[in-house]
Design a protein around this motif. Sequence first.
Motif, short mmCIF file in Angstrom:
data_model
loop_
_atom_site.label_atom_id
_atom_site.label_comp_id
_atom_site.label_asym_id
_atom_site.label_seq_id
_atom_site.Cartn_x
_atom_site.Cartn_y
_atom_site.Cartn_z
N THR A 105 -8.12 -3.86 -4.74
CA THR A 105 -7.26 -4.65 -5.62
C THR A 105 -6.14 -3.80 -6.24
OG1 THR A 105 -9.22 -5.92 -6.07
CG2 THR A 105 -7.33 -6.33 -7.52
N LEU A 106 -4.95 -4.36 -6.19
CA LEU A 106 -3.70 -3.76 -6.67
C LEU A 106 -3.14 -2.68 -5.74
CD1 LEU A 106 -3.92 -3.64 -10.59
CD2 LEU A 106 -2.56 -5.18 -9.15
N ASN A 107 -3.89 -2.24 -4.77
CA ASN A 107 -3.32 -1.35 -3.75
C ASN A 107 -3.00 -2.20 -2.53
OD1 ASN A 107 -5.74 0.86 -4.91
ND2 ASN A 107 -3.54 1.24 -5.14
N ALA A 108 -1.78 -2.00 -2.03
CA ALA A 108 -1.30 -2.79 -0.89
C ALA A 108 -1.32 -4.28 -1.21
CB ALA A 108 -2.09 -2.46 0.38
N MET A 109 -0.97 -4.61 -2.44
CA MET A 109 -0.76 -6.01 -2.83
C MET A 109 0.19 -6.03 -4.04
SD MET A 109 -4.33 -7.27 -4.69
CE MET A 109 -5.36 -7.08 -3.26
N GLU B 1 4.76 9.94 -0.43
CA GLU B 1 3.81 9.57 -1.48
C GLU B 1 2.89 8.46 -0.98
OE1 GLU B 1 3.52 11.01 -4.61
OE2 GLU B 1 4.88 12.45 -3.70
N THR B 2 2.89 8.19 0.33
CA THR B 2 2.05 7.10 0.86
C THR B 2 0.59 7.54 0.93
OG1 THR B 2 3.89 6.29 2.18
CG2 THR B 2 1.71 5.51 2.81
N LEU B 3 -0.22 6.91 0.08
CA LEU B 3 -1.66 7.22 0.10
C LEU B 3 -2.26 6.66 1.38
CD1 LEU B 3 -2.48 6.21 -3.59
CD2 LEU B 3 -2.66 8.52 -2.67
N ILE B 4 -3.11 7.45 2.01
CA ILE B 4 -3.70 7.02 3.29
C ILE B 4 -5.07 6.40 3.07
CG2 ILE B 4 -4.57 7.86 5.51
CD1 ILE B 4 -2.43 10.08 5.31
N GLY B 5 -5.73 6.86 2.06
CA GLY B 5 -7.10 6.42 1.80
C GLY B 5 -7.63 7.36 0.74
N GLY B 6 -8.96 7.44 0.63
CA GLY B 6 -9.54 8.26 -0.43
C GLY B 6 -10.26 9.48 0.09
N THR C 79 -15.58 2.58 3.83
CA THR C 79 -15.27 3.97 4.17
C THR C 79 -14.76 3.99 5.61
OG1 THR C 79 -16.19 6.14 4.70
CG2 THR C 79 -17.76 4.34 4.60
N ASN C 80 -13.68 4.76 5.81
CA ASN C 80 -13.12 4.91 7.16
C ASN C 80 -13.64 6.16 7.86
OD1 ASN C 80 -10.73 2.83 6.86
ND2 ASN C 80 -10.70 4.09 5.03
N GLY C 81 -14.47 6.92 7.14
CA GLY C 81 -15.02 8.13 7.71
C GLY C 81 -15.01 9.26 6.70
N ILE D 80 -12.26 -2.01 -5.91
CA ILE D 80 -11.27 -1.12 -6.51
C ILE D 80 -11.59 0.33 -6.10
CG2 ILE D 80 -10.64 -2.59 -8.46
CD1 ILE D 80 -12.56 -1.14 -10.24
N ILE D 81 -10.53 1.10 -5.94
CA ILE D 81 -10.71 2.53 -5.59
C ILE D 81 -10.50 3.33 -6.88
CG2 ILE D 81 -9.99 4.43 -4.09
CD1 ILE D 81 -8.56 2.37 -2.31
N ILE D 82 -11.59 3.92 -7.36
CA ILE D 82 -11.50 4.61 -8.66
C ILE D 82 -11.54 6.11 -8.46
CG2 ILE D 82 -12.42 4.62 -10.98
CD1 ILE D 82 -13.34 2.08 -10.77
N GLY E 44 0.80 -0.42 3.87
CA GLY E 44 0.20 0.84 3.41
C GLY E 44 0.25 1.85 4.52
N ALA E 45 -0.89 2.43 4.87
CA ALA E 45 -0.91 3.44 5.92
C ALA E 45 -1.32 2.85 7.28
CB ALA E 45 -1.84 4.58 5.53
N HIS E 46 -1.26 1.53 7.41
CA HIS E 46 -1.58 0.92 8.72
C HIS E 46 -0.34 0.91 9.61
CE1 HIS E 46 -5.52 -1.21 7.71
NE2 HIS E 46 -5.18 -0.56 6.60
N ASN E 47 -0.56 0.83 10.90
CA ASN E 47 0.53 0.75 11.86
C ASN E 47 0.85 -0.72 12.10
OD1 ASN E 47 2.20 0.73 14.04
ND2 ASN E 47 0.98 2.15 15.28
C1 LIG Z 1 -7.06 2.53 4.72
C2 LIG Z 1 -6.09 1.85 3.81
O1 LIG Z 1 -5.59 0.79 4.11
N1 LIG Z 1 -5.84 2.46 2.67
C3 LIG Z 1 -4.85 1.99 1.70
C4 LIG Z 1 -3.50 2.57 2.07
O2 LIG Z 1 -3.08 1.97 3.26
C5 LIG Z 1 -2.47 2.30 0.95
O3 LIG Z 1 -1.27 2.97 1.25
C6 LIG Z 1 -3.02 2.84 -0.37
C7 LIG Z 1 -2.09 2.70 -1.57
O4 LIG Z 1 -1.49 1.47 -1.67
P1 LIG Z 1 -0.35 1.24 -2.80
O5 LIG Z 1 0.67 2.29 -2.62
O6 LIG Z 1 0.15 -0.15 -2.54
O7 LIG Z 1 -1.03 1.33 -4.12
O8 LIG Z 1 -4.24 2.18 -0.64
C8 LIG Z 1 -5.26 2.49 0.33
O9 LIG Z 1 -5.48 3.87 0.41
#
Ligand SMILES: CC(=O)N[C@@H]1[C@@H](O)[C@H](O)[C@@H](COP(=O)(O)O)O[C@@H]1O
Length: 467
Positions: free
Chosen positions: A221-225, A312-317, A59-61, A249-251, A141-144
């Motif tokens: 897994t599968l997000n940002a990979m 459409e860039t997801l930042i987190g949950g 969790t980032n907060g 996994i983020i469900i 992803g949403a990192h700088n």
């Molecule tokens: C804090 C963090 O890193 N969160 C990542 C985010 O950076 C990324 O944009 C998103 C979707 O990733 P995707 O578009 O590759 O599925 O997953 C997560 O929320």
Amino acid sequence: MTTRFTKCRICRDGKLVNGEDVIVSTQTGLIVESTSKDDDEVIDLGNKILAPGFIELQTNGMRGFHFTHFEDDASYQKKLDEVARYLPSTGVTAFYATIPTVSSDDFKKILPSLVPREISGGAALLGAHAEGPYLHPDKKGAHNSSLFHPPSTSPLEVYGSIASSDKTLKLVTLAPELVETDSLIKSLVANNIRVSLGHSTATYDEGLSGLKSGATCLTHTLNAMPPLSSRTPGLAGLVTSSHAPYYSIIIDGHHLHPTMATLLFRSNPSKCIIITDSIELAGLEDGTYPGHAQIPFNQTKIGSRVVIEGTETLIGGCAGLGECVANLVRWSGCSVPEGVRCVTSNIVGLMGERERGRLELGRRADLVVLSDEGEIEETNRDLVYLHHTTVSRNHNTAGAAQDGVATSASSAKSAAIPQAAGDDSVIEEPAAAPATTVGVTELSPLPTDECADGVRYAWDVETEEDG
Ligand SMILES: CC(=O)N[C@@H]1[C@@H](O)[C@H](O)[C@@H](COP(=O)(O)O)O[C@@H]1O
């Protein structure tokens, strides 16, 4: 002095166990053996499911506080306390705070404030997870990505002296395809710091090499990979490899399609970990909010989805962990204890945590009561029991007495665990606070005329140059 939780079904190793009680020493807050039927208090759970308190690995907060927001240690600790006291309402009794990529100066400032500690009336802080800065720019992803570092920059340079042990820094997410990652992984693991692979373009083989060097997990897994595909399984393909890592996994219904969530979970249920990856907007009303040092863009939250405004860039949950567990149960058809394992014993298995995560003798009696659907019902929220020096209860919401678990609920609402005469140990009774206000740091949505009406930010275009 003991408290006996009875007439319940217990989650253990992914299965429901019937006919056993959980007995807790009120002096130590630990699960103990039954010595007599003469307990000081008996809590009848009305055949509900009793699970170990959930652990949040990433969790980032939430509630207006992002863990990268640091002014000084005193105000930071206060905000951490607020978050910790909110977490039990989502089933969470312990958490690791994630710090996504920030500058090295910021890592060095923030990480020393995340020393593991108990938080009275709240979830325990178990330490820090650094998600970055050894990440691949193509999967930022949403990192700088301008703050990313190659593995040749040592962890001491990036994180400061905190990287020389696992006292505070417990987990690092990195991309295994970067040059010299193997020696970086080995040096972190030598200090007992767990390594997870993520924000990465790695192939299956590059991932395997990371696992051989000592990495033991995959991050969201599968997000940002890369995606799973027929001849290029990528990092996600590792979940059933011979060196199978744990994998998070983020469900929340936004990061993974329910079918992909099910596919991943079913691939290796004893290694699957559910995370929220929540950000500071979790628990706040919908709207567009200002960014901050880590996300220098407006952020738009609708329900549990949050994106960089106009993209459409997801930042987190923004979903709670309890909600995510219930999603898995609903989507995959798994049993409640199988879902619970993904937020309890699988996490302590990864992190080598010996005090929590399982309802077994000698572990802490952090407990959560669930419905048959795996939900922490509104009315059951005060049925989260926290171990500190003594057993205590979280009284965040009213109404437990009406939920049909009359014995436990009314007892939990009205009675502190009785103290034997002459025993002067303190029964911790956290101050009652309505769930709607606990832990909200002042943060309001922007007025609508300050929000974009179309796509305004081209995050990827803007930052491609720095990759
Ligand atoms: C804090 C963090 O890193 N969160 C990542 C985010 O950076 C990324 O944009 C998103 C979707 O990733 P995707 O578009 O590759 O599925 O997953 C997560 O929320």
